[in-house]
Design a protein around this motif. Structure first.
Motif, PDB file in Angstrom:
ATOM      1  N   ARG A   1       0.839  -1.210   0.000  1.00 49.32           N
ATOM      2  CA  ARG A   1       0.000   0.000   0.000  1.00 49.32           C
ATOM      3  C   ARG A   1       0.870   1.255   0.000  1.00 49.32           C
TER       4      ARG A   1
ATOM      5  N   PHE B   1      -8.000   4.381  -1.099  1.00 42.06           N
ATOM      6  CA  PHE B   1      -7.525   3.005  -1.091  1.00 42.06           C
ATOM      7  C   PHE B   1      -8.709   2.041  -1.069  1.00 42.06           C
TER       8      PHE B   1
ATOM      9  N   GLY C   1      -8.991  -1.185   4.912  1.00 45.71           N
ATOM     10  CA  GLY C   1      -8.169  -0.761   3.790  1.00 45.71           C
ATOM     11  C   GLY C   1      -8.950  -0.734   2.492  1.00 45.71           C
TER      12      GLY C   1
ATOM     13  N   ASP D   1      -3.824  -0.741   7.855  1.00 40.94           N
ATOM     14  CA  ASP D   1      -4.862   0.283   7.759  1.00 40.94           C
ATOM     15  C   ASP D   1      -5.212   0.831   9.142  1.00 40.94           C
TER      16      ASP D   1
END
Length: 220
Positions: free
Chosen positions: A72, A89, A150, A174
Motif C-alpha cells: 500500500r 484506497f 483498507g 490500515d
C-alpha cells in the motif's frame, strides 16, 4: 489530482470487476472533471493479474514485498510523486460505489483529513447463515462507526505524510495508519456515505485480514 491505490496478490479472478467499478467512480460527474490516477500494485503475483490490469488500461506497479503495508505504501508513494492531493484506497476483491470518490471528497471539503468508510458483503454463499448472523450482530454500519478497512479508506496527502504513511505490516496496516493519523491531529470522518462491497471469500491474501476474521466467526 485524486490518486487511487489497489494492492493485489494473485487477484486475476476479481481484479477486473474492481477496476471496472473504480473507472466508473473516476468518471462520476460529481468530480467535475478532477483527474483520477489509478495504480494497481501487483505484489509477487504469479497469475494473470498483470494482464487483467493492462486490459483495463491500468499500468501496474510491480513489487515483491508479500507485505500489504509495504505494498500500500508503494502505491501511495507513486501517487504522491505524481502529484496526488487526495489518496483513496480499496482492495482488489472489492467494488466501490459509483459515487465513492465523490463521497470521500465531500467529507474532505466538510473538514475531514481522512475518511473511514464501511464495507458490505456482496455474496455470503461461501459461509453458513450462522457466520452471516454473527457478522451482522457484530458490525454496525452507522454514522460515527469505528470500523477501519483498507478497502474503504481515504486521506489527504499532507495528512498522510504527517502521519508517516503505512507501516510495513503484514496485517493491520490500515488500522495503524488511522491511529497514526489521529495521533498527528488529523480529523477523521467515520462515515457510511462512501460505499464499498467486498468479498467474503475463504482464502485470505493477507493473514489476519477480513477473510480470517470471517473464518474466526465460523469457528466460534
Amino acid at each position: 489530482m485524486i490518486g487511487v491505490a489497489v494492492p493485489a496478490h494473485n487477484e486475476q479472478a476479481l481484479l477486473g470487476r474492481c477496476l471496472d467499478a473504480l473507472k466508473r467512480a473516476a468518471r462520476h460527474p460529481g468530480l467535475q472533471g478532477e483527474p483520477v490516477r489509478l495504480v494497481v500494485v501487483l505484489d509477487a503475483c504469479t497469475d494473470a493479474s498483470a494482464e487483467v490490469a493492462a486490459g483495463h488500461g491500468v499500468l501496474p506497479l510491480v513489487v515483491q514485498h508479500r507485505n500489504v503495508g509495504r505494498t500500500r505504501a508503494a502505491g501511495a508513494q507513486a501517487l504522491l510523486d505524481a502529484g496526488a492531493q487526495w489518496l483513496a484506497f480499496t482492495d482488489a476483491d472489492s467494488e466501490v460505489a459509483d459515487d465513492w470518490l465523490v463521497a470521500q471528497l465531500a467529507l474532505h471539503e466538510a473538514g475531514a483529513d481522512a475518511v473511514c468508510g464501511c464495507v458490505s458483503v456482496a455474496d455470503w454463499s461461501a459461509h453458513s447463515p450462522q457466520v452471516r448472523g454473527r457478522y451482522e450482530a457484530h458490525y454496525r454500519p452507522v454514522e460515527g462507526h469505528r470500523h477501519i478497512h483498507g478497502a474503504n479508506l481515504g486521506v489527504q496527502a499532507q495528512a498522510y505524510r504527517r502521519a508517516g504513511g503505512f507501516r510495513p505490516l503484514a496485517c493491520g496496516e490500515d488500522v495503524a495508519l488511522v491511529h497514526d493519523l489521529e495521533a498527528s491531529g488529523a480529523r477523521i470522518a467515520w462515515s457510511i456515505t462512501p460505499r464499498v462491497h467486498t468479498s467474503a471469500r475463504r482464502q485470505a491474501r493477507a493473514r489476519g485480514g477480513f477473510a480470517d476474521f470471517l473464518l474466526g466467526l465460523e469457528a466460534a
